[in-house]
Design a protein around this motif. Structure first.
Motif, PDB file in Angstrom:
ATOM      1  N   SER A  19      47.393   1.202  25.962  1.00  0.00           N
ATOM      2  CA  SER A  19      47.273  -0.335  26.271  1.00  0.00           C
ATOM      3  C   SER A  19      47.983  -1.063  24.716  1.00  0.00           C
ATOM      4  CB  SER A  19      45.883  -0.880  26.405  1.00  0.00           C
ATOM      5  OG  SER A  19      45.153  -0.222  25.395  1.00  0.00           O
ATOM      6  N   GLN A  39      49.656  -3.250  30.985  1.00  0.00           N
ATOM      7  CA  GLN A  39      48.505  -3.200  30.875  1.00  0.00           C
ATOM      8  C   GLN A  39      47.899  -4.378  29.849  1.00  0.00           C
ATOM      9  OE1 GLN A  39      48.585   1.115  29.718  1.00  0.00           O
ATOM     10  NE2 GLN A  39      46.230   0.546  30.197  1.00  0.00           N
ATOM     11  N   ASN A  95      45.168  -7.055  31.115  1.00  0.00           N
ATOM     12  CA  ASN A  95      43.772  -7.204  30.562  1.00  0.00           C
ATOM     13  C   ASN A  95      43.753  -8.637  30.270  1.00  0.00           C
ATOM     14  OD1 ASN A  95      43.230  -4.340  30.447  1.00  0.00           O
ATOM     15  ND2 ASN A  95      44.425  -4.301  28.551  1.00  0.00           N
ATOM     16  N   ARG A 105      35.180  -0.934  33.873  1.00  0.00           N
ATOM     17  CA  ARG A 105      36.012  -1.650  32.921  1.00  0.00           C
ATOM     18  C   ARG A 105      35.308  -1.543  31.527  1.00  0.00           C
ATOM     19  NH1 ARG A 105      37.242  -5.238  37.117  1.00  0.00           N
ATOM     20  NH2 ARG A 105      35.597  -6.821  36.479  1.00  0.00           N
ATOM     21  N   ASP A 139      36.251  -2.769  24.259  1.00  0.00           N
ATOM     22  CA  ASP A 139      37.321  -2.658  24.174  1.00  0.00           C
ATOM     23  C   ASP A 139      37.801  -1.887  22.844  1.00  0.00           C
ATOM     24  OD1 ASP A 139      39.969  -2.578  24.985  1.00  0.00           O
ATOM     25  OD2 ASP A 139      40.346  -4.812  24.718  1.00  0.00           O
TER      26      ASP A 139
END
Length: 399
Positions: free
Chosen positions: A399, A97, A101, A384, A388
């Protein structure tokens, strides 16, 4: 008479010894191996005692004690192996991940920098493949006990459907009908996107490539249902019962029993539904001959969509653009180049549509209508998310 009685007793003793020997042999050769296979998840029935007349004897009770101890030891060994496998997969998926990313950031930057339709079409193919990779990594990590890893802002239900659609291979076959004024709350956006993506992927995978997967919304008094209908092969009664058990979320998921290749869709949807409070059903047939899957969102996970501010008129200067820069010396409008960080969402969507280039050279990616490609791009960005932030639940991220 004494000798006769002794001989009779001796024969009975030999008979009892022979029965016990046969029962012990049956235990070693049939019952314990079958129990081992059953513990591994194989559909095998464990046979019972060979001699029913020994059922109430001390010998049979001792044999049952052996079987219980063996089963307990086998179950403990299986659980240790399952924990070790999950820990290894979690560590691996975190690395996958993280790399995915980083790759996604690079792809997004390139989409903002390039205007060539051919380059954008290629970038969208890479973007689409990367989004599927992220979904697979997230799904595996969630099944191993972690959380989805990101917390999103609240998103309209239609954008959630688009976000889920953007993460599957056959996204062009998904048709969403109608809209809703409701939005999914922040904490549930990413889980709902992941669960819905698995339902859409199953619907597309198990139906003919020429068919469409229909998605519509059904409001209810206590929530909203997202209904997915396909024209696929349907499910057998056994498969439907198995899916029903997985979708409740109450069954402990054994990653070693998901098949080869692993079929994680229903297991993942059930785990997420149990954690976040929504429900998933696949108990009805689709009117198109396939299956109907329903993801029900209760009112606790829903909110109203925010009304966006009206866009300025075309003849009015933008708020962040000086009035003196709007026209040239001859009175014509002056084109202003904007940085990639200030490009509006609609303009970015239109610039990233591969169907603006040569459609003959772009295959399936060029067959999409502009509205479809724009919706996919908006949904991809929404799925998405622009934020974040770490998932605050349990303090654990994938993640």
């Amino acid at each position: 008479m004494i000798l006769l009685a002794f001989l009779v007793s001796l024969q009975r003793l030999k008979f009892q010894i022979r029965l016990r020997d046969e029962e012990a042999h049956h235990l070693v050769t049939r019952r314990l191996p079958a129990l081992m296979d059953a513990e591994r998840g194989l559909p095998i029935d464990v046979p019972g005692p060979l001699r029913p007349n020994l059922a109430d004897t001390a010998f049979q009770h001792e044999l049952q004690t052996v079987i219980g101890q063996f089963a307990g030891f086998a179950d403990e060994t299986r659980q240790r192996a399952d924990r070790a496998a999950k820990a290894t997969l979690i560590s691996t998926m975190r690395g996958v991940q993280s790399l995915a990313n980083e790759q996604q950031l690079a792809i997004t930057e390139m989409q903002h920098e390039h205007d060539d339709p051919g380059v954008l079409a290629g970038l969208m193919k890479i973007d689409h493949a990367n989004s599927q990779l992220v979904r697979r990594a997230q799904a595996t990590a969630v099944l191993c006990g972690t959380w989805p890893g990101r917390q999103r802002s609240a998103a309209p239900v239609l954008d959630v459907v688009r976000g889920a659609t953007s993460r599957i291979r056959d996204y062009l076959r998904i048709e969403a009908h109608a809209e809703s004024e409701l939005a999914v709350s922040s904490r549930a956006v990413e889980p709902v996107v992941l669960a819905l993506a698995e339902l859409l992927d199953n619907a597309a995978r198990y139906s003919q490539p020429a068919t469409q997967v229909q998605v519509h919304f059904q409001p209810a008094h206590n929530g909203l249902s997202i209904v997915v209908d396909d024209a696929g092969v349907g499910m057998s009664p056994e498969s439907r019962e198995r899916a029903k058990a997985l979708l409740t979320g109450r069954e402990v998921v054994d990653i070693n029993k998901l098949g080869d290749p692993p079929q994680i869709g229903f297991a993942l949807a059930g785990v997420l539904a149990a954690r976040y409070g929504f429900k998933v059903f696949v108990e009805a047939a689709s009117p198109y001959g396939g299956m109907r899957a329903v993801l029900f969102l209760p009112n606790e996970l829903l909110t109203k969509t925010e009304t966006p501010a009206p866009a300025p008129a075309m003849n009015e200067p933008a708020a962040n653009e000086p009035a003196g820069q709007q026209e040239t010396s001859s009175g014509l409008p002056k084109r202003q180049r904007r940085s990639s960080t200030t490009v509006p969402t609609r303009a970015r969507d239109q610039g990233n549509r591969p169907d603006q280039g040569n459609r003959a050279e772009q295959g399936n990616w060029g067959r999409g209508k502009p509205s479809v490609m724009g919706a996919w791009q908006r949904g991809s960005l929404t799925g998405r998310g622009s934020e974040d932030k770490p998932d605050d639940e349990e303090g654990t991220t994938a993640s």
